[in-house]
Write an enzyme that holds these catalytic residues in place. Structure first.
Site, PDB file in Angstrom:
ATOM      1  CG  ASN A   6      51.618  42.849  34.703  1.00 24.73           C
ATOM      2  OD1 ASN A   6      50.599  42.212  34.924  1.00 24.73           O
ATOM      3  ND2 ASN A   6      51.956  43.257  33.497  1.00 24.73           N
ATOM      4  CG  HIS A   9      50.063  36.257  34.932  1.00 24.56           C
ATOM      5  ND1 HIS A   9      49.422  35.902  33.766  1.00 24.56           N
ATOM      6  CD2 HIS A   9      51.302  36.642  34.570  1.00 24.56           C
ATOM      7  CE1 HIS A   9      50.261  36.053  32.755  1.00 24.56           C
ATOM      8  NE2 HIS A   9      51.401  36.516  33.210  1.00 24.56           N
ATOM      9  CG  HIS A  42      48.548  44.028  28.283  1.00 26.52           C
ATOM     10  ND1 HIS A  42      49.412  43.191  27.622  1.00 26.52           N
ATOM     11  CD2 HIS A  42      47.884  44.730  27.318  1.00 26.52           C
ATOM     12  CE1 HIS A  42      49.283  43.372  26.319  1.00 26.52           C
ATOM     13  NE2 HIS A  42      48.352  44.284  26.105  1.00 26.52           N
ATOM     14  NE  ARG A  44      47.651  39.881  26.492  1.00 23.98           N
ATOM     15  CZ  ARG A  44      48.416  39.684  25.422  1.00 23.98           C
ATOM     16  NH1 ARG A  44      47.897  39.688  24.206  1.00 23.98           N
ATOM     17  NH2 ARG A  44      49.704  39.454  25.563  1.00 23.98           N
ATOM     18  NE  ARG A  48      45.398  36.502  25.861  1.00 27.75           N
ATOM     19  CZ  ARG A  48      46.520  36.250  25.190  1.00 27.75           C
ATOM     20  NH1 ARG A  48      47.598  35.877  25.829  1.00 27.75           N
ATOM     21  NH2 ARG A  48      46.561  36.366  23.886  1.00 27.75           N
ATOM     22  CD  GLU A  69      52.312  45.850  30.215  1.00 29.98           C
ATOM     23  OE1 GLU A  69      51.852  44.916  29.538  1.00 29.98           O
ATOM     24  OE2 GLU A  69      53.190  45.709  31.057  1.00 29.98           O
ATOM     25  CB  THR A 100      54.326  41.061  25.882  1.00 33.96           C
ATOM     26  OG1 THR A 100      53.096  41.426  26.493  1.00 33.96           O
ATOM     27  CG2 THR A 100      54.724  42.102  24.870  1.00 33.96           C
ATOM     28  CD  GLU A 150      58.067  47.665  30.665  1.00 33.29           C
ATOM     29  OE1 GLU A 150      57.022  48.355  30.793  1.00 33.29           O
ATOM     30  OE2 GLU A 150      58.116  46.443  30.904  1.00 33.29           O
ATOM     31  CG  HIS A 190      58.463  40.085  29.332  1.00 34.10           C
ATOM     32  ND1 HIS A 190      58.696  38.752  29.133  1.00 34.10           N
ATOM     33  CD2 HIS A 190      57.148  40.287  29.069  1.00 34.10           C
ATOM     34  CE1 HIS A 190      57.574  38.173  28.751  1.00 34.10           C
ATOM     35  NE2 HIS A 190      56.621  39.074  28.702  1.00 34.10           N
TER      36      HIS A 190
HETATM   37  N1  PXP Z   1      56.453  44.596  30.961  1.00 32.90           N
HETATM   38  C1  PXP Z   1      55.641  44.322  29.907  1.00 32.90           C
HETATM   39  C2  PXP Z   1      55.575  45.314  28.802  1.00 32.90           C
HETATM   40  C3  PXP Z   1      54.864  43.140  29.857  1.00 32.90           C
HETATM   41  O1  PXP Z   1      54.081  42.907  28.803  1.00 32.90           O
HETATM   42  C4  PXP Z   1      54.934  42.254  30.946  1.00 32.90           C
HETATM   43  C5  PXP Z   1      54.108  40.998  30.938  1.00 32.90           C
HETATM   44  O2  PXP Z   1      52.781  41.266  30.924  1.00 32.90           O
HETATM   45  C6  PXP Z   1      55.772  42.588  32.029  1.00 32.90           C
HETATM   46  C7  PXP Z   1      56.531  43.743  31.994  1.00 32.90           C
HETATM   47  C8  PXP Z   1      55.881  41.697  33.219  1.00 32.90           C
HETATM   48  O3  PXP Z   1      56.475  40.501  32.831  1.00 32.90           O
HETATM   49  P1  PXP Z   1      56.534  39.276  33.839  1.00 32.90           P
HETATM   50  O4  PXP Z   1      55.118  38.869  34.110  1.00 32.90           O
HETATM   51  O5  PXP Z   1      57.309  38.242  33.081  1.00 32.90           O
HETATM   52  O6  PXP Z   1      57.221  39.754  35.079  1.00 32.90           O
END
Ligand code: PXP
Length: 237
Positions: A6, A9, A42, A44, A48, A69, A100, A150, A190
């Site tokens: 992902n 960030h 994601h 959004r 953001r 996402e 999330t 998921e 997550h």
């Molecule tokens: N899965 C989902 C559905 C998420 O919303 C996120 C965070 O955006 C992640 C996985 C990845 O989480 P992390 O950044 O904590 O590894």
């Protein structure tokens, strides 16, 4: 077990100065070269971090797969149909949250989620739902037509005591096993990092993990190449 990265960030950091760098698309393409199996973003409603330009460029340039996402918002569903990701993962979305905070409550939002799945399926997009490892939620996801779930691993990742960690792992394992048994594909994510992945990788029912923060944070210190390769090595062990 496969690894999807992902890159939200990277976009958060870019947007902090309103400039072009660091570019999440470049980061994603590098991570693909170093062996990730897919990229997650994601989009959004408040944009953001990831924006439409990122999603469309990723669609054009990725050679692995794109997991979008998204909420059930109609504008986002239209963008998804246009972009055609390999997977759409439905997640809860609140404007005030930092990230999330938990799985979607499928049972409480049955019609809305079902209608979104129908629309995405009409566009030939397989759908995953981000949910707690709860048998009733998993059954509901299957009943309304989800192809994957998921499993939310955030509670496990935040657990402190040994008994809490054990309980959460068991909940994830039972949920994943049940989902597999009723024909769903199983992803998880997550809060997963270089330490707690060692417990998740043993759950054979999980096909893929979705990890963002820990890999991006580590890449600042050791580079994208090493950060990605270290995680892949841990997952494949
Ligand atoms: N899965 C989902 C559905 C998420 O919303 C996120 C965070 O955006 C992640 C996985 C990845 O989480 P992390 O950044 O904590 O590894």
């Amino acid at each position: 077990m496969r690894l999807s990265l992902n890159v939200d960030h990277v976009a958060t950091l870019r947007n902090a100065r309103g400039e072009a760098q660091p570019d999440p698309v470049t980061f994603a393409l590098m991570a693909e070269q170093y062996g990730v199996d897919g990229i997650v973003v994601h989009l959004r409603e408040d944009r953001r971090h990831i924006n439409e330009r990122d999603v469309r460029l990723l669609r054009e340039l990725l050679t692995t797969k794109l997991d979008l996402e998204m909420s059930t918002d109609e504008v986002i569903v239209k963008i998804a149909c246009d972009v055609q990701p390999e997977l759409a993962t439905l997640v809860p979305e609140k404007r005030q949250e930092l990230t999330t905070e938990g799985g979607l409550n499928v049972l409480d939002n049955l019609e809305k989620i079902k209608n979104t799945i129908i629309k995405l399926h009409e566009c030939d997009i397989p759908v995953s739902i981000f949910i707690e490892p709860d048998i009733d939620q998993i059954d509901a996801a299957a009943e309304i037509g989800a192809d994957f779930i998921e499993v939310h691993t955030g509670t496990f990742a935040n657990a402190v005591s040994e008994s809490e960690i054990f309980d959460e792992l068991e909940r994830i394992q039972l949920g994943a096993r049940h989902a597999k048994k009723i024909g769903l594909g199983v992803n998880a994510g997550h809060g997963l990092n270089y330490l707690n992945i060692k417990e998740i990788r043993n759950i054979s029912e999980i096909d893929e993990v979705s990890i963002g923060q820990s890999i991006i944070a580590r890449s600042i210190f050791v580079g994208v190449d090493q950060a990605v390769k270290e995680m892949i090595e841990l997952i494949k062990k």
